[in-house]
Scaffold this motif. Structure first.
Motif, PDB file in Angstrom:
ATOM      1  N   ALA A  23     -46.155 -65.519  20.346  1.00 47.71           N
ATOM      2  CA  ALA A  23     -45.012 -64.618  20.966  1.00 47.71           C
ATOM      3  C   ALA A  23     -43.882 -65.654  21.210  1.00 47.71           C
ATOM      4  CB  ALA A  23     -45.573 -63.779  21.962  1.00 47.71           C
ATOM      5  N   VAL A  24     -42.851 -64.965  21.302  1.00 45.80           N
ATOM      6  CA  VAL A  24     -41.549 -65.795  21.780  1.00 45.80           C
ATOM      7  C   VAL A  24     -41.035 -65.212  22.860  1.00 45.80           C
ATOM      8  CG1 VAL A  24     -39.130 -66.365  21.127  1.00 45.80           C
ATOM      9  CG2 VAL A  24     -40.978 -66.324  19.368  1.00 45.80           C
ATOM     10  N   GLU A  25     -40.723 -66.191  23.879  1.00 44.54           N
ATOM     11  CA  GLU A  25     -40.346 -65.510  25.245  1.00 44.54           C
ATOM     12  C   GLU A  25     -38.875 -65.767  25.373  1.00 44.54           C
ATOM     13  OE1 GLU A  25     -42.205 -66.433  28.901  1.00 44.54           O
ATOM     14  OE2 GLU A  25     -44.284 -66.921  27.694  1.00 44.54           O
ATOM     15  N   VAL A  47     -31.503 -68.937  16.463  1.00 51.22           N
ATOM     16  CA  VAL A  47     -32.771 -68.809  16.074  1.00 51.22           C
ATOM     17  C   VAL A  47     -32.818 -70.054  15.149  1.00 51.22           C
ATOM     18  CG1 VAL A  47     -34.304 -67.809  14.252  1.00 51.22           C
ATOM     19  CG2 VAL A  47     -32.714 -66.411  15.687  1.00 51.22           C
ATOM     20  N   LEU A  48     -33.899 -70.927  15.281  1.00 54.49           N
ATOM     21  CA  LEU A  48     -34.230 -72.196  14.894  1.00 54.49           C
ATOM     22  C   LEU A  48     -35.111 -71.793  13.611  1.00 54.49           C
ATOM     23  CD1 LEU A  48     -35.470 -74.171  18.010  1.00 54.49           C
ATOM     24  CD2 LEU A  48     -33.131 -74.076  16.958  1.00 54.49           C
ATOM     25  N   PRO A  49     -35.099 -72.989  12.491  1.00 59.58           N
ATOM     26  CA  PRO A  49     -35.697 -72.942  11.502  1.00 59.58           C
ATOM     27  C   PRO A  49     -37.240 -72.390  11.449  1.00 59.58           C
ATOM     28  CG  PRO A  49     -34.195 -74.710  11.382  1.00 59.58           C
ATOM     29  CD  PRO A  49     -34.307 -74.298  12.906  1.00 59.58           C
ATOM     30  N   ASP A  50     -37.794 -72.649  12.733  1.00 59.19           N
ATOM     31  CA  ASP A  50     -39.179 -72.353  12.592  1.00 59.19           C
ATOM     32  C   ASP A  50     -39.690 -71.159  13.398  1.00 59.19           C
ATOM     33  OD1 ASP A  50     -38.521 -73.047  15.440  1.00 59.19           O
ATOM     34  OD2 ASP A  50     -40.084 -74.597  15.626  1.00 59.19           O
ATOM     35  N   GLY A  51     -38.563 -70.449  13.846  1.00 59.73           N
ATOM     36  CA  GLY A  51     -38.712 -69.043  14.197  1.00 59.73           C
ATOM     37  C   GLY A  51     -38.338 -68.948  15.549  1.00 59.73           C
ATOM     38  N   GLN A  52     -38.343 -70.019  16.431  1.00 60.34           N
ATOM     39  CA  GLN A  52     -38.098 -69.910  17.949  1.00 60.34           C
ATOM     40  C   GLN A  52     -36.550 -69.551  18.029  1.00 60.34           C
ATOM     41  OE1 GLN A  52     -38.968 -73.796  19.542  1.00 60.34           O
ATOM     42  NE2 GLN A  52     -41.050 -73.337  19.717  1.00 60.34           N
ATOM     43  N   VAL A  53     -36.434 -68.823  19.325  1.00 61.73           N
ATOM     44  CA  VAL A  53     -35.067 -68.283  19.491  1.00 61.73           C
ATOM     45  C   VAL A  53     -34.628 -69.135  20.867  1.00 61.73           C
ATOM     46  CG1 VAL A  53     -33.686 -66.463  20.446  1.00 61.73           C
ATOM     47  CG2 VAL A  53     -35.505 -66.135  18.597  1.00 61.73           C
ATOM     48  N   VAL A  54     -33.564 -69.761  20.806  1.00 61.36           N
ATOM     49  CA  VAL A  54     -33.216 -70.525  21.993  1.00 61.36           C
ATOM     50  C   VAL A  54     -31.739 -69.580  22.679  1.00 61.36           C
ATOM     51  CG1 VAL A  54     -32.138 -72.521  22.920  1.00 61.36           C
ATOM     52  CG2 VAL A  54     -33.842 -72.650  21.223  1.00 61.36           C
ATOM     53  N   THR A  55     -31.974 -69.338  23.810  1.00 61.03           N
ATOM     54  CA  THR A  55     -30.769 -68.463  24.334  1.00 61.03           C
ATOM     55  C   THR A  55     -30.160 -69.424  25.728  1.00 61.03           C
ATOM     56  OG1 THR A  55     -31.946 -66.697  23.951  1.00 61.03           O
ATOM     57  CG2 THR A  55     -30.225 -66.495  25.508  1.00 61.03           C
ATOM     58  N   GLY A  56     -29.078 -69.379  25.671  1.00 65.45           N
ATOM     59  CA  GLY A  56     -28.259 -70.113  26.555  1.00 65.45           C
ATOM     60  C   GLY A  56     -26.779 -69.834  26.681  1.00 65.45           C
TER      61      GLY A  56
END
Length: 142
Positions: free
Chosen positions: A5-7, A37-46
């Protein structure tokens, strides 16, 4: 891909540092939040950050020609000092050599004079007329 799961965290904006005491105050507007959204599926928010703009460079004052000439003269003098030290050393050595040659010439000439004086006493008398004075056999006859 990962099945974890991605937080997504929503950061709280910080106010700039102040010299006055801080009170919890909400900013007038909330800046836009960007998500990537990074290539490995993670989402970075800022928060979107604007690039810092450098301060304009102040024009350098023109250096006067006199100051440049003084600086170059100092550099030239510093470069010549080593040669001046060698030159004075050479002159001192040359003066010492001339001094020693004069002393050597005096010793040799004095020795020659001494040989002439002392070798003359062994000969038979020599007559020398000086203003009607007579030296005969190394005795004065006036």
């Amino acid at each position: 891909m990962r099945d974890a799961a991605v937080e997504v965290h929503r950061p709280t904006p910080l106010t700039p540092a102040r010299t006055t005491p801080l009170f919890p105050v909400q900013p007038g507007t909330i800046p836009a939040v960007a998500s990537i959204v990074l290539p490995d599926g993670q989402v970075v928010t800022g928060y979107a950050i604007e690039p810092a703009k450098p301060e304009p460079v102040a024009a350098k004052p023109a250096v006067s020609r006199t100051a440049v000439n003084i600086a170059l003269g100092g550099i030239g003098f510093g470069a010549v000092c080593g040669g001046l030290v060698l030159l004075t050393t050479f002159i001192a050595a040359l003066a010492a050599l001339i001094h020693q040659l004069i002393i050597l010439a005096a010793v040799i000439f004095g020795g020659w004079i001494a040989v002439q004086v002392f070798s003359a006493s062994g000969q038979s008398g020599t007559t020398v007329n000086i203003r009607k004075a007579v030296f005969k056999r190394n005795h004065f006859h006036g």
